[in-house]
Design a protein around this motif. Structure first.
Motif, PDB file in Angstrom:
ATOM      1  N   LEU A 167       0.831  -1.217   0.000  1.00 40.90           N
ATOM      2  CA  LEU A 167       0.000   0.000   0.000  1.00 40.90           C
ATOM      3  C   LEU A 167       0.861   1.261   0.000  1.00 40.90           C
ATOM      4  O   LEU A 167       0.591   2.225  -0.711  1.00 40.90           O
ATOM      5  N   LYS A 168       1.907   1.223   0.831  1.00 43.29           N
ATOM      6  CA  LYS A 168       2.737   2.433   0.963  1.00 43.29           C
ATOM      7  C   LYS A 168       3.584   2.665  -0.272  1.00 43.29           C
ATOM      8  O   LYS A 168       3.872   3.806  -0.619  1.00 43.29           O
ATOM      9  N   THR A 169       4.003   1.602  -0.906  1.00 44.14           N
ATOM     10  CA  THR A 169       4.985   1.752  -1.983  1.00 44.14           C
ATOM     11  C   THR A 169       4.370   1.993  -3.355  1.00 44.14           C
ATOM     12  O   THR A 169       4.983   2.646  -4.201  1.00 44.14           O
ATOM     13  N   ALA A 170       3.181   1.445  -3.587  1.00 43.80           N
ATOM     14  CA  ALA A 170       2.596   1.555  -4.934  1.00 43.80           C
ATOM     15  C   ALA A 170       2.352   3.019  -5.299  1.00 43.80           C
ATOM     16  O   ALA A 170       2.102   3.857  -4.428  1.00 43.80           O
ATOM     17  N   ASP A 171       2.433   3.302  -6.596  1.00 39.71           N
ATOM     18  CA  ASP A 171       2.186   4.672  -7.049  1.00 39.71           C
ATOM     19  C   ASP A 171       0.701   5.018  -6.987  1.00 39.71           C
ATOM     20  O   ASP A 171       0.332   6.167  -6.781  1.00 39.71           O
ATOM     21  N   ARG A 172      -0.129   4.019  -7.184  1.00 32.13           N
ATOM     22  CA  ARG A 172      -1.577   4.207  -7.087  1.00 32.13           C
ATOM     23  C   ARG A 172      -2.193   2.950  -6.479  1.00 32.13           C
ATOM     24  O   ARG A 172      -1.655   1.852  -6.633  1.00 32.13           O
ATOM     25  N   VAL A 173      -3.319   3.135  -5.801  1.00 31.08           N
ATOM     26  CA  VAL A 173      -4.018   1.991  -5.216  1.00 31.08           C
ATOM     27  C   VAL A 173      -5.458   1.997  -5.728  1.00 31.08           C
ATOM     28  O   VAL A 173      -6.103   3.045  -5.781  1.00 31.08           O
ATOM     29  N   VAL A 174      -5.920   0.821  -6.120  1.00 30.13           N
ATOM     30  CA  VAL A 174      -7.297   0.689  -6.593  1.00 30.13           C
ATOM     31  C   VAL A 174      -7.967  -0.358  -5.727  1.00 30.13           C
ATOM     32  O   VAL A 174      -7.332  -1.328  -5.311  1.00 30.13           O
ATOM     33  N   ASN A 221      -3.104   7.247   2.717  1.00 35.41           N
ATOM     34  CA  ASN A 221      -2.838   7.143   1.276  1.00 35.41           C
ATOM     35  C   ASN A 221      -4.100   7.339   0.437  1.00 35.41           C
ATOM     36  O   ASN A 221      -4.143   6.949  -0.729  1.00 35.41           O
ATOM     37  N   ASP A 222      -5.073   7.975   1.059  1.00 31.31           N
ATOM     38  CA  ASP A 222      -6.356   8.179   0.377  1.00 31.31           C
ATOM     39  C   ASP A 222      -6.181   8.909  -0.957  1.00 31.31           C
ATOM     40  O   ASP A 222      -6.903   8.649  -1.921  1.00 31.31           O
ATOM     41  N   TRP A 223      -5.201   9.799  -1.012  1.00 25.38           N
ATOM     42  CA  TRP A 223      -4.976  10.588  -2.233  1.00 25.38           C
ATOM     43  C   TRP A 223      -4.701   9.711  -3.454  1.00 25.38           C
ATOM     44  O   TRP A 223      -4.965  10.094  -4.579  1.00 25.38           O
ATOM     45  N   LYS A 224      -4.200   8.502  -3.212  1.00 20.32           N
ATOM     46  CA  LYS A 224      -3.874   7.656  -4.367  1.00 20.32           C
ATOM     47  C   LYS A 224      -4.805   6.453  -4.486  1.00 20.32           C
ATOM     48  O   LYS A 224      -4.567   5.551  -5.263  1.00 20.32           O
ATOM     49  N   LEU A 225      -5.895   6.462  -3.690  1.00 23.88           N
ATOM     50  CA  LEU A 225      -6.842   5.337  -3.705  1.00 23.88           C
ATOM     51  C   LEU A 225      -8.066   5.672  -4.551  1.00 23.88           C
ATOM     52  O   LEU A 225      -8.594   6.782  -4.488  1.00 23.88           O
ATOM     53  N   ARG A 226      -8.518   4.699  -5.321  1.00 29.39           N
ATOM     54  CA  ARG A 226      -9.766   4.892  -6.079  1.00 29.39           C
ATOM     55  C   ARG A 226     -10.524   3.573  -6.172  1.00 29.39           C
ATOM     56  O   ARG A 226      -9.923   2.509  -6.285  1.00 29.39           O
ATOM     57  N   GLY A 227     -11.835   3.661  -6.127  1.00 29.99           N
ATOM     58  CA  GLY A 227     -12.670   2.466  -6.278  1.00 29.99           C
ATOM     59  C   GLY A 227     -13.112   2.318  -7.729  1.00 29.99           C
ATOM     60  O   GLY A 227     -13.602   3.273  -8.326  1.00 29.99           O
ATOM     61  N   ILE A 228     -12.918   1.144  -8.278  1.00 30.90           N
ATOM     62  CA  ILE A 228     -13.393   0.845  -9.637  1.00 30.90           C
ATOM     63  C   ILE A 228     -14.130  -0.497  -9.576  1.00 30.90           C
ATOM     64  O   ILE A 228     -13.531  -1.519  -9.234  1.00 30.90           O
TER      65      ILE A 228
END
Ligand SMILES: Nc1ncnc2c1ncn2[C@@H]1O[C@H](COP(=O)(O)OP(=O)(O)O[C@H]2O[C@H](CO)[C@@H](O)[C@H](O)[C@H]2O)[C@@H](O)[C@H]1O
Length: 751
Positions: free
Chosen positions: A472-479, A505-512
């Protein structure tokens, strides 16, 4: 980043050894030519040659501008680099020419069959010899790193006469349309078109780009934002035959300038390996991304002897816990996607126990898998050419592959290698995290300071080691796989101890929301409905097709064949998540109704025993199928009237999507992806898709199921409306793939 693609150069020639270059694009250094478009270096070479503007030197100019010796030296150095890039391009062009001519001859022989095509591509010279595929990653980091065996110098280009080549173009393109997948066809068509251009004397002279060998004026093209696209580059130049530029004009890929190389890494991939929804996603999302024009690969372990993937001959060695492991790579090109399977004795024959064994065994398997997966783009030629590390994004999935972003960073990006590769981490289920004692860090083979990424404090167990946290911490984006679950993950109930990290890390999290494979899960094409009395059906034949499947299911399971009795289905892993115990609590009530209950699942021993017990207690009404059967899952989805999903939490859920596509009405706990995808039935407006209940309690389930049964029995029109609305939704992966693309692009431009 419009400026990235807007490369505009002027080359001033003074003497042969003094070529000066002024670049306008300040950011270009972040996206070197090769790193940005390794896949299409061939295409790019031509367009690049057309974009440079040679200006004949007068011999009177002050070549250094200010006369300074340093500036002159720096400019000479730059010029040398440009020439080196050109030489490299020529090498790659030569290789592409070889590839295209081999494809041409194979097409001419009526042999463009995907498997055999891959076989040929993979039997590149020396590809079986590890020593020849010795990639110098540090030196080649700026480009599509080609194994040494696939590099060819310009001198090695086979003598192919222009006329012979052009004579074959029409035939090749025609046959391509009939015989190969759109992606392959598009690649080969593009290549043959460029081959034509390359063989035109107006563009090429003695194997040299015109700007290097001729002083003729070529118009400079301001190419906005086309860097990543395979097909959007359309160089306009006066001295190129106009017909070669205008014929067979095709629409650009859906992804347009965003075309990237994408590598999805997963511990399971349907249809080869599957324990649940992750396998489905790994097997189908990549195809949708490929349909958008991306070059897409899936990397998974090779658990069994799969039919399609063939040995590439590439061998590599990796250390895990001090032990040397050799891995080999199998590859198949199917539906536009490169499926690469990593073979090692530690993966072999565990397809029915992928996550089994003791904790350290699983850990070591995943360490080996992730170490090898990160280097696949360098070592494994797909269609003859490695992906390379430019314009590349990895998609890692759940804790099993959470080490992919970590290794990408620790081994490579921290050291200036793979600088343009990015990682996206997808959360399918945060309940499984790869936890262990802090000492487990020693198996990771990482620099000591990396321990901070893994170490997590738990109120119950104290400090522990957590692979999910590091991913979670390292990825550039989280989905994550639905909007509802993206929200739940940030709560202490839904985050399973990782909610703080998720929130940070909410800034890089998105639900799809997941899609479904419209070929695999489609009642009209379902291969499991073609025998044993089942039948394929569609919305138009729902009236007859679905009752026939229901009767076939009842017959197959030994239940009374009654068209009027509602058949209630359940399919899923038997564990706490899926709320099987809530169904158990509701069984006494259900058995008081005139219903049939069919349950398919495997998992926890006590829940498996419970299924068996229900069946023996209610022989004429309940069937409890313990085991994992894809065929039975499809048949229940088609034959049941109602699908129950009382999951306690459900990141997305696929079975309710499959059910709706088959005209089977879902009754679900409104949580995570179930809430996102099943709009509750509204009898007043005749809207909605099924029934939902708002907390994981059996009385709530009974209430919702009771209303559902009432509608089934007494309001036939409403029932048909529910089925019709469910079946006419577009649940395909195409929408989701478009959103994934946005994430991939965001990751790419994140610095
Ligand atoms: N006994 C059996 N026999 C045959 N087939 C069986 C089976 N048990 C389950 N399956 C199949 O496995 C898949 C299960 O998918 P789900 O999405 O419902 O759950 P899962 O919890 O595994 O996935 C996790 O990842 C997916 C993907 O992101 C999320 O949708 C989900 O919410 C999350 O928990 C379906 O294709 C189903 O048919």
């Amino acid at each position: 980043m419009a400026s990235i693609g807007s490369v505009r150069f002027i080359i001033e020639t003074k003497t042969e050894s003094s070529v000066f270059l002024h670049g306008k694009n300040q950011q270009r250094s972040r996206f070197p030519v090769f790193a940005y478009r390794p896949k299409n270096a061939f295409n790019f070479a031509v367009s690049l040659s057309l974009r440079f503007k040679p200006v004949r030197a007068t011999g009177k100019e002050d070549i250094s501008g200010d006369g300074s010796e340093d500036t002159l030296q720096a400019t000479i150095e730059k010029s040398k680099k440009v020439l080196a890039i050109q030489r490299d391009l020529l090498r790659q062009i030569a290789e592409r020419r070889k590839l295209v001519s081999s494809i041409q001859s194979s097409v001419g022989d009526h042999e463009v069959d995907r498997t055999s095509h891959e076989q040929r591509e993979n039997s590149l010279p020396n590809s079986g010899n590890t020593s020849t595929i010795d990639v110098n990653m540090l030196e080649q980091q700026n480009g599509a790193v080609l194994p040494s065996s696939v590099h060819a110098t310009a001198d090695e280009v086979p003598e192919t006469s222009s006329s012979a080549i052009s004579g074959g173009h029409a035939k090749v393109e025609k046959e391509l349309e009939q015989n190969v997948s759109p992606t392959t066809a598009s690649f080969v068509k593009n290549s043959t078109k460029l081959l034509k251009e390359m063989n035109s004397e107006k563009v090429w002279s003695d194997e040299m780009p015109s700007f290097l060998s001729s002083t003729s004026e070529i118009s400079t093209i301001n190419d906005e934002n086309n860097g990543g696209s395979n097909e959007s580059t359309s160089p306009k130049v006066d001295n190129v035959e106009s017909d070669s530029m205008t014929e067979d004009t095709k629409p650009p890929p859906l992804a347009g300038a965003n075309v990237m190389n994408v590598i999805l890494v997963a511990a399971e991939c349907a249809p080869w390996s599957k324990t649940g929804g992750l396998g489905d996603v790994a097997g189908s999302l990549p195809k949708a991304l490929a349909r958008r024009g991306h070059r897409v690969m899936v990397v998974a372990p090779r658990y069994g002897n799969y039919a399609e993937p063939l040995d590439t001959g590439v061998r590599k060695r990796y250390k895990v816990d001090g032990q040397d492991f050799e891995v080999s790579y199998f590859q198949a090109f199917i539906d536009g996607v490169d499926f690469v399977f990593i073979e090692s004795p530690i993966f072999r024959h565990i397809e029915n126990n992928i996550y089994g064994g003791n904790r350290l065994d699983i850990l070591k398997r995943m360490v080996l898998f992730c170490k090898a997966a990160v280097e696949v783009p360098w070592h494994v030629p797909c269609g003859g050419v490695c992906y390379g590390d430019g314009n590349l994004a990895f998609i890692a999935n759940d804790w099993h592959t959470a080490l992919v972003p970590v290794y990408l960073k620790a081994y490579y990006r921290d050291n200036g290698v793979m600088r343009y590769a990015r990682s996206v981490f997808v959360i399918h289920n945060i309940a499984y995290q790869g936890r262990g004692p802090v000492d487990d860090f020693s198996y990771m083979d990482l620099p000591e300071h990396y321990i901070d990424l893994f170490k997590l404090y738990d109120p119950v167990g104290g400090d522990h080691f957590n692979i999910f946290a590091a991913g979670l911490k390292t990825a550039d984006r989280v989905v994550t796989v639905s909007h509802g679950y993206a929200w739940e993950l940030k709560t202490s109930e839904g985050g399973w101890g990782l909610h703080n990290i998720i929130s940070e890390n909410d800034w890089k999290l998105r639900g799809i929301v997941n899609g479904i494979d419209a070929k695999e899960w489609n009642p009209l094409f379902d291969i499991h409905l073609t025998s044993d009395g089942y039948t394929n059906y569609s919305l138009e034949t729902l009236d007859t097709g679905k009752p026939q499947c229901k009767a076939a299911l009842q017959k197959e399971l030994g239940l009374p064949i009654r068209p009027d009795v509602p058949v209630i289905g359940f399919i899923g892993r038997l564990d706490h998540q899926k709320g099987v115990d809530l169904i158990a609590e509701a069984v006494p009530w259900m058995m008081g109704q005139d219903v049939q209950l069919v349950m398919l699942g495997s998992g926890r021993q006590d829940l498996e025993d419970m299924l068996r017990k229900f069946e023996s207690q209610h022989t004429g009404k309940v069937r409890g199928w313990v085991g994992f059967s894809v065929k039975t899952a499809h048949r229940i989805t088609a034959g049941a009237d109602i699908l129950l999903m009382p999951s306690r939490f459900e990141p997305c859920g696929l079975n309710q999507l499959y059910a709706m596509t088959y005209g089977t009405v879902p009754v679900v706990h409104a949580v995570g992806g179930l809430r996102d995808t099943v709009q509750p039935f509204d009898p007043f407006n005749e809207s909605g898709l099924g029934w939902t209940f708002d907390s994981a309690e059996s009385n709530k389930l009974i209430n919702a199921l009771g209303n559902c049964l009432l509608t089934y029995r007494q309001y036939k029109k409403s029932w048909e409306g529910l089925q019709r609305r469910g079946m006419t939704q577009d649940l395909s992966w195409d929408h989701a793939a478009e959103k994934y693309e946005e994430i991939l692009v965001a990751a790419k431009y994140q610095w």
